[in-house]
Design an enzyme around this catalytic site. Structure first.
Site, PDB file in Angstrom:
ATOM      1  N   GLN A 137      -1.734 -12.216   9.252  1.00 23.91           N
ATOM      2  CA  GLN A 137      -2.636 -13.085   8.499  1.00 23.91           C
ATOM      3  C   GLN A 137      -2.100 -14.502   8.317  1.00 23.91           C
ATOM      4  O   GLN A 137      -2.850 -15.472   8.290  1.00 23.91           O
ATOM      5  CB  GLN A 137      -2.898 -12.464   7.116  1.00 23.91           C
ATOM      6  CG  GLN A 137      -3.537 -11.080   7.181  1.00 23.91           C
ATOM      7  CD  GLN A 137      -3.323 -10.300   5.892  1.00 23.91           C
ATOM      8  OE1 GLN A 137      -2.221 -10.250   5.350  1.00 23.91           O
ATOM      9  NE2 GLN A 137      -4.384  -9.685   5.399  1.00 23.91           N
ATOM     10  N   ALA A 185       0.811  -1.225   0.000  1.00 23.12           N
ATOM     11  CA  ALA A 185       0.000   0.000   0.000  1.00 23.12           C
ATOM     12  C   ALA A 185       0.838   1.267   0.000  1.00 23.12           C
ATOM     13  O   ALA A 185       0.534   2.230  -0.714  1.00 23.12           O
ATOM     14  CB  ALA A 185      -0.942  -0.021   1.201  1.00 23.12           C
ATOM     15  N   ARG A 192       4.428  -7.991   6.117  1.00 20.15           N
ATOM     16  CA  ARG A 192       4.328  -8.051   7.579  1.00 20.15           C
ATOM     17  C   ARG A 192       4.481  -9.481   8.095  1.00 20.15           C
ATOM     18  O   ARG A 192       5.023  -9.688   9.189  1.00 20.15           O
ATOM     19  CB  ARG A 192       2.987  -7.467   8.026  1.00 20.15           C
ATOM     20  CG  ARG A 192       1.785  -8.313   7.708  1.00 20.15           C
ATOM     21  CD  ARG A 192       0.471  -7.665   8.074  1.00 20.15           C
ATOM     22  NE  ARG A 192       0.092  -6.625   7.132  1.00 20.15           N
ATOM     23  CZ  ARG A 192      -1.118  -6.091   7.065  1.00 20.15           C
ATOM     24  NH1 ARG A 192      -2.067  -6.502   7.900  1.00 20.15           N
ATOM     25  NH2 ARG A 192      -1.395  -5.163   6.183  1.00 20.15           N
ATOM     26  N   ASN A 193       4.004 -10.464   7.328  1.00 10.86           N
ATOM     27  CA  ASN A 193       4.116 -11.848   7.776  1.00 10.86           C
ATOM     28  C   ASN A 193       5.575 -12.285   7.816  1.00 10.86           C
ATOM     29  O   ASN A 193       6.001 -12.977   8.752  1.00 10.86           O
ATOM     30  CB  ASN A 193       3.303 -12.760   6.849  1.00 10.86           C
ATOM     31  CG  ASN A 193       1.821 -12.447   6.907  1.00 10.86           C
ATOM     32  OD1 ASN A 193       1.125 -12.841   7.830  1.00 10.86           O
ATOM     33  ND2 ASN A 193       1.324 -11.704   5.913  1.00 10.86           N
ATOM     34  N   LYS A 207      -2.967  -6.725  11.802  1.00  7.81           N
ATOM     35  CA  LYS A 207      -3.139  -8.123  12.121  1.00  7.81           C
ATOM     36  C   LYS A 207      -2.222  -9.014  11.282  1.00  7.81           C
ATOM     37  O   LYS A 207      -1.955  -8.734  10.115  1.00  7.81           O
ATOM     38  CB  LYS A 207      -4.605  -8.540  11.918  1.00  7.81           C
ATOM     39  CG  LYS A 207      -5.548  -7.925  12.942  1.00  7.81           C
ATOM     40  CD  LYS A 207      -5.169  -8.327  14.360  1.00  7.81           C
ATOM     41  CE  LYS A 207      -6.069  -7.692  15.393  1.00  7.81           C
ATOM     42  NZ  LYS A 207      -5.640  -8.041  16.777  1.00  7.81           N
ATOM     43  N   LYS A 266      -0.029 -17.190  -0.018  1.00  6.59           N
ATOM     44  CA  LYS A 266       1.293 -16.532  -0.035  1.00  6.59           C
ATOM     45  C   LYS A 266       1.703 -16.077   1.356  1.00  6.59           C
ATOM     46  O   LYS A 266       2.894 -16.013   1.681  1.00  6.59           O
ATOM     47  CB  LYS A 266       1.303 -15.369  -1.034  1.00  6.59           C
ATOM     48  CG  LYS A 266       0.250 -14.277  -0.820  1.00  6.59           C
ATOM     49  CD  LYS A 266       0.738 -13.134   0.093  1.00  6.59           C
ATOM     50  CE  LYS A 266      -0.357 -12.133   0.407  1.00  6.59           C
ATOM     51  NZ  LYS A 266      -0.616 -11.154  -0.598  1.00  6.59           N
TER      52      LYS A 266
END
Length: 251
Positions: free
Chosen positions: A201, A41, A157-158, A199, A93
């Site tokens: 995921q 983003a 982020r993961n 969060k 993914k």
């Protein structure tokens, strides 16, 4: 249009397309597509050039008219008709990105991560074909497939949280004695510390994928996703991630 991920039915233990759930809720004449891709983003907002995949089956000329709504010189949109493949890639993914974070936490380089991405993409394709009809090979080389996987495994982020998870466990003798509850507590703390309200995921999807594959007696056909779950929630050694980077050719 819908830009999200697959969901999982707790009763049937089967994957469910959120796009289909939306269409069902809206009525028999309603159709829903998805917009998926390597679209971090902050980079989109900054005007950096990127690609995205519109997956829809509205028919001509509506598919092209819809594509043109989103297409822009710095946001280049391609169209596919494979809604299931595009949408499920967006969920899976995030699971593979956990494995990429483990690789980074171990300090391994690009060769190891490239191997993980290759095997991960193959398992994503196998999962899609196992549960959905009409999935097309071309989908996995689109932005919603390979490109989104690459972006997520290098900057998402993961991946960041999984690297933090791996480093903390490695610093405590690779989490010897870690059990499920210890893993859950560590993931929650990392989510709070690293994401600051966002969060995580991948961990949720990893659990759901595990449940679905166990119900279908298919877990051993997905050695990488199996090992990612074992490290994430069963206390398996972080270093054992490399043992999951193998190809199982069973359908």
């Amino acid at each position: 249009m819908h830009r999200s991920h697959a969901d999982f039915d707790k009763e049937t233990k089967m994957p469910v397309l959120i796009s289909q759930s939306i269409a069902d809720a809206m009525g028999p004449e309603f159709q829903c597509g998805v917009l998926m891709g390597a679209n971090v983003a902050s980079e989109v907002a900054a005007g950096d050039m990127c690609e995205s995949t519109l997956a829809s089956d509205f028919g001509p000329p509506v598919d092209e008219m819809t594509r043109e709504i989103f297409d822009y010189p710095t946001f280049r949109v391609q169209h596919v008709s494979d809604i299931a493949g595009a949408e499920v890639c967006g969920a899976l993914k995030n699971v593979i990105a956990l494995g990429a974070g483990f690789i980074d936490g171990l300090g391994y380089g690009g060769n190891t991560k490239a191997a993980l991405l290759r095997v991960g993409l193959r398992e994503m394709a196998k999962f899609c074909r196992m549960f959905f009809e009409g999935v097309k090979d071309d989908t996995f080389t689109q932005s919603c497939g390979m490109a989104d996987l690459i972006t997520t495994c290098y900057g998402g982020r993961n991946r960041r949280c999984a690297e933090a998870f791996a480093r903390e466990r490695i610093n405590s003798d690779d989490g010897l004695g870690f059990i499920g509850d210890d893993c859950e507590v560590l993931w929650k703390r990392i989510e709070d510390d690293v994401l600051k309200g966002q969060k995580l995921q991948g961990t949720l999807t990893a659990k759901e994928v595990h449940t679905v594959l166990v119900a279908r007696d298919g877990l051993d056909k997905f050695p990488l996703m199996k090992r990612i779950h074992e490290i994430s929630f069963e206390g398996k050694s972080i270093a054992s991630i490399v043992d999951g980077i193998v190809v199982d050719n069973r359908l």
